[in-house]
Design a protein around this motif. Structure first.
Motif, PDB file in Angstrom:
ATOM      1  N   PRO A 102      -5.220  -5.374   5.283  1.00 19.82           N
ATOM      2  CA  PRO A 102      -5.854  -4.493   6.257  1.00 19.82           C
ATOM      3  C   PRO A 102      -5.072  -3.189   6.403  1.00 19.82           C
ATOM      4  O   PRO A 102      -3.848  -3.183   6.446  1.00 19.82           O
ATOM      5  N   LEU A 103      -5.790  -2.093   6.468  1.00 21.70           N
ATOM      6  CA  LEU A 103      -5.180  -0.778   6.495  1.00 21.70           C
ATOM      7  C   LEU A 103      -4.743  -0.419   7.909  1.00 21.70           C
ATOM      8  O   LEU A 103      -5.449  -0.678   8.872  1.00 21.70           O
ATOM      9  N   GLY A 104      -3.613   0.226   8.024  1.00 21.19           N
ATOM     10  CA  GLY A 104      -3.188   0.738   9.311  1.00 21.19           C
ATOM     11  C   GLY A 104      -3.934   2.016   9.621  1.00 21.19           C
ATOM     12  O   GLY A 104      -4.037   2.890   8.775  1.00 21.19           O
ATOM     13  N   SER A 105      -4.457   2.138  10.817  1.00 23.85           N
ATOM     14  CA  SER A 105      -5.297   3.281  11.149  1.00 23.85           C
ATOM     15  C   SER A 105      -4.489   4.503  11.560  1.00 23.85           C
ATOM     16  O   SER A 105      -5.043   5.574  11.748  1.00 23.85           O
ATOM     17  N   SER A 106      -3.144   4.389  11.700  1.00 26.52           N
ATOM     18  CA  SER A 106      -2.352   5.497  12.227  1.00 26.52           C
ATOM     19  C   SER A 106      -2.379   6.714  11.328  1.00 26.52           C
ATOM     20  O   SER A 106      -2.344   7.853  11.803  1.00 26.52           O
ATOM     21  N   THR A 107      -2.392   6.509  10.017  1.00 21.06           N
ATOM     22  CA  THR A 107      -2.409   7.641   9.085  1.00 21.06           C
ATOM     23  C   THR A 107      -3.650   7.660   8.217  1.00 21.06           C
ATOM     24  O   THR A 107      -4.174   8.729   7.915  1.00 21.06           O
ATOM     25  N   VAL A 108      -4.118   6.498   7.797  1.00 22.63           N
ATOM     26  CA  VAL A 108      -5.234   6.450   6.860  1.00 22.63           C
ATOM     27  C   VAL A 108      -6.515   6.973   7.491  1.00 22.63           C
ATOM     28  O   VAL A 108      -7.209   7.824   6.914  1.00 22.63           O
ATOM     29  N   VAL A 109      -6.829   6.513   8.687  1.00 21.22           N
ATOM     30  CA  VAL A 109      -8.096   6.880   9.325  1.00 21.22           C
ATOM     31  C   VAL A 109      -8.178   8.370   9.645  1.00 21.22           C
ATOM     32  O   VAL A 109      -9.174   9.011   9.317  1.00 21.22           O
ATOM     33  N   PRO A 110      -7.165   8.982  10.283  1.00 18.26           N
ATOM     34  CA  PRO A 110      -7.264  10.424  10.528  1.00 18.26           C
ATOM     35  C   PRO A 110      -7.407  11.238   9.254  1.00 18.26           C
ATOM     36  O   PRO A 110      -8.179  12.205   9.206  1.00 18.26           O
ATOM     37  N   SER A 111      -6.673  10.865   8.205  1.00 19.23           N
ATOM     38  CA  SER A 111      -6.784  11.588   6.936  1.00 19.23           C
ATOM     39  C   SER A 111      -8.176  11.440   6.344  1.00 19.23           C
ATOM     40  O   SER A 111      -8.762  12.405   5.845  1.00 19.23           O
ATOM     41  N   LEU A 112      -8.697  10.223   6.408  1.00 22.23           N
ATOM     42  CA  LEU A 112     -10.030   9.960   5.878  1.00 22.23           C
ATOM     43  C   LEU A 112     -11.087  10.781   6.608  1.00 22.23           C
ATOM     44  O   LEU A 112     -11.918  11.451   5.983  1.00 22.23           O
ATOM     45  N   LEU A 113     -11.054  10.757   7.930  1.00 24.56           N
ATOM     46  CA  LEU A 113     -12.071  11.444   8.717  1.00 24.56           C
ATOM     47  C   LEU A 113     -11.938  12.968   8.595  1.00 24.56           C
ATOM     48  O   LEU A 113     -12.941  13.682   8.575  1.00 24.56           O
ATOM     49  N   THR A 114     -10.701  13.461   8.495  1.00 21.21           N
ATOM     50  CA  THR A 114     -10.506  14.898   8.322  1.00 21.21           C
ATOM     51  C   THR A 114     -11.062  15.367   6.981  1.00 21.21           C
ATOM     52  O   THR A 114     -11.765  16.387   6.896  1.00 21.21           O
ATOM     53  N   ALA A 115     -10.751  14.631   5.919  1.00 25.07           N
ATOM     54  CA  ALA A 115     -11.269  14.986   4.600  1.00 25.07           C
ATOM     55  C   ALA A 115     -12.789  14.920   4.580  1.00 25.07           C
ATOM     56  O   ALA A 115     -13.457  15.779   3.986  1.00 25.07           O
ATOM     57  N   ASP A 116     -13.340  13.906   5.239  1.00 27.25           N
ATOM     58  CA  ASP A 116     -14.790  13.754   5.284  1.00 27.25           C
ATOM     59  C   ASP A 116     -15.428  14.916   6.042  1.00 27.25           C
ATOM     60  O   ASP A 116     -16.482  15.427   5.663  1.00 27.25           O
ATOM     61  N   ALA A 117     -14.784  15.335   7.132  1.00 25.01           N
ATOM     62  CA  ALA A 117     -15.311  16.455   7.921  1.00 25.01           C
ATOM     63  C   ALA A 117     -15.338  17.737   7.097  1.00 25.01           C
ATOM     64  O   ALA A 117     -16.334  18.476   7.093  1.00 25.01           O
TER      65      ALA A 117
END
Length: 260
Positions: A102-117
């Motif tokens: 399971p991925l930690g959301s502290s770094t992966v999620v913000p990076s993912l959502l920023t790139a997607d935006a």
């Protein structure tokens, strides 16, 4: 102009809704057909580039369109070389293929959502620029963007779920990110009134971007060895993607009678 603006907003809205399909479809169905969706996206992107988007950019700008398209292609090459892949591995991030911890959301999620935006801002800008040039280019670009959005957002949804997001929270996060496409579209609509030739420049940039994504991101995935039914699905998906853009162009020109 009002009709064109309405078409732009409707196309951007359709693109946003397409980005949420990952959480609405059966995960088993997505796992089985994701490679065919990637092939469909590749066919639609390449068909849009060569049949509609780049020809319209050349008509709007002349030979300078080649320089802008090459520039965007080269920039993406360097971005991927120095910053890492700009895309997600669609096959390994499919629902049900969580072969990692399971991925930690502290770094992966913000990076993912920023790139997607940022990606969605570019998509919105491309759709708006295309409709400002011609209805045919607008429809082709919107179809290509939506086709690419499906497998990409499925991958994003799967990553959010792997990071511990509930289905509702993952859809809410992706839905918020989809709204950034309206920012890109609005910027082009307003900017085109201030900067002469802006729509043509955006189309040329989109051509290089679409070509890069289709040729270096999506097509290589279709060469992986796999079961015969997956190979058939990819072939059918790719041909359908090409056909969708081609048929849409024919309908626009000869059935609806639209023109420049």
């Amino acid at each position: 102009m009002e009709r064109t603006t309405l078409l732009i907003w409707l196309a951007v809205l359709a693109n946003g809704l397409a980005g949420l399909t990952g959480g609405l479809l059966s995960e088993r169905w997505l796992t089985r057909h994701l490679s065919a969706l990637v092939a469909f996206a590749a066919g639609a992107l390449l068909g849009a580039v060569f049949l509609e988007v780049f020809p319209e950019a050349v008509e709007a700008m002349g030979p300078a369109a080649f320089q802008w398209a090459l520039g965007s292609f080269v920039v993406l090459v360097f971005v991927e070389w120095f910053l890492g892949p700009h895309h997600h591995d669609h096959s390994t991030h499919a629902p049900g293929h969580h072969h990692h911890e399971p991925l930690g959301s502290s770094t992966v999620v913000p990076s993912l959502l920023t790139a997607d935006a940022l990606h969605n801002v570019g998509d919105g800008a491309a759709v708006a620029a295309a409709f400002l040039v011609s209805p045919q280019a607008g429809v082709a670009t919107a179809l290509a963007v939506i086709a690419h959005e499906l497998p990409q957002e499925v991958g994003d949804y799967a990553l959010l779920r792997a990071a511990g997001f509930s289905r509702a929270r993952a859809l809410l996060a992706l839905g918020a990110v989809q709204l950034t496409a309206f920012v890109g579209a609005a910027a082009v609509v307003l900017g085109s009134q201030l900067v002469e030739g802006l729509a043509g420049i955006i189309l040329a940039l989109a051509s290089g971007t679409f070509l890069y994504i289709g040729a270096t991101d999506l097509l290589p995935e279709l060469r992986r060895s796999s079961a015969p039914h997956e190979v058939r699905g990819r072939l059918i998906g790719f041909v359908l993607g090409l056909a969708l853009v081609a048929v849409a162009g024919v309908v626009e020109r000869h059935v609806l009678g639209t023109h420049h």
